[in-house]
Scaffold this motif. Structure first.
Motif, short mmCIF file in Angstrom:
data_model
loop_
_atom_site.label_atom_id
_atom_site.label_comp_id
_atom_site.label_asym_id
_atom_site.label_seq_id
_atom_site.Cartn_x
_atom_site.Cartn_y
_atom_site.Cartn_z
N ARG A 80 0.83 -1.20 0.00
CA ARG A 80 0.00 0.00 0.00
C ARG A 80 0.86 1.24 0.00
NH1 ARG A 80 -2.53 1.47 5.62
NH2 ARG A 80 -0.66 1.48 6.87
N VAL A 81 0.25 2.31 -0.44
CA VAL A 81 0.88 3.62 -0.41
C VAL A 81 -0.01 4.50 0.45
CG1 VAL A 81 -0.19 4.30 -2.61
CG2 VAL A 81 1.79 5.55 -1.78
N VAL A 111 10.21 -0.27 2.95
CA VAL A 111 9.40 0.93 3.15
C VAL A 111 10.19 2.09 2.56
CG1 VAL A 111 8.35 2.47 4.84
CG2 VAL A 111 8.34 0.02 5.25
N LEU A 112 9.55 2.84 1.65
CA LEU A 112 10.20 3.95 0.96
C LEU A 112 9.34 5.21 1.06
CD1 LEU A 112 11.03 2.00 -2.30
CD2 LEU A 112 12.68 2.65 -0.56
N ALA A 118 4.72 10.65 0.21
CA ALA A 118 4.07 9.35 -0.02
C ALA A 118 4.95 8.24 0.56
CB ALA A 118 3.86 9.12 -1.51
N VAL A 119 4.33 7.31 1.25
CA VAL A 119 5.06 6.21 1.87
C VAL A 119 4.62 4.89 1.22
CG1 VAL A 119 5.51 4.98 4.02
CG2 VAL A 119 5.22 7.46 4.05
N LEU A 120 5.57 4.17 0.64
CA LEU A 120 5.31 2.86 0.06
C LEU A 120 5.69 1.80 1.08
CD1 LEU A 120 6.91 3.18 -3.50
CD2 LEU A 120 4.52 3.45 -2.88
N GLU A 121 4.76 0.93 1.40
CA GLU A 121 5.01 -0.22 2.27
C GLU A 121 4.83 -1.46 1.41
OE1 GLU A 121 2.07 0.33 5.27
OE2 GLU A 121 3.05 2.11 6.08
N LEU A 122 5.94 -2.07 1.01
CA LEU A 122 5.89 -3.14 0.03
C LEU A 122 6.46 -4.45 0.58
CD1 LEU A 122 7.33 -1.09 -2.96
CD2 LEU A 122 4.92 -1.61 -2.52
#
Length: 143
Positions: A80-81, A111-112, A118-122
């Protein structure tokens, strides 16, 4: 009297802090397929999609890796972002330092954050033969 004045000042400050929260940020689902390869210097690229408010937005990914990179891998991420208000908030430059290795199939979690917040949790599955100790830069753009 002095104690009541402090109480009211503290109450006003607390209410002010509560009111000054940033605008509501939304979230969405994201899938990315990234191929990474290199010998000393590396590159990564791929594609994916953002699902935001029921609509699908195609994405493209590209970047470089500097450090110790050896091999080739493919990772299929999903997650999710968060902290976005519109789909274009996902577009931007993401950076990360990392170390890892994959022989065959392995798991990957990352996590980027980009410059827009914006936070990417991949998380995903990595396939290939790769060893890395590097700094990575990745650019995501809407297609």
């Amino acid at each position: 009297m002095n104690i009541w004045r402090r109480f009211w000042c503290a109450l006003v400050v607390a209410i002010g802090v509560g009111v000054s929260v940033p605008a509501f940020a939304d979230s969405g689902g994201i899938r990315l397929t990234i191929v990474k390869g290199g010998w000393i210097l590396g590159a990564n690229g791929g594609s994916g999609a953002l699902v935001f408010h029921g609509r699908r937005y195609p994405l493209s990914v590209g970047g470089i890796d500097a450090g110790l990179v050896f091999g080739l891998s493919k990772t299929e991420f999903h997650g999710r972002v968060t902290h976005i208000s519109r789909p274009s908030d996902v577009a931007g430059v993401y950076g990360a330092g990392g170390a890892g290795a994959a022989v065959g199939v392995g798991a990957r979690v990352i996590v980027l954050t980009n410059e827009k917040g914006a936070v990417l949790e991949l998380q995903g599955r990595q396939i290939g033969l790769i060893a890395n100790l590097d700094l990575s830069g990745m650019v995501i753009s809407l297609r």
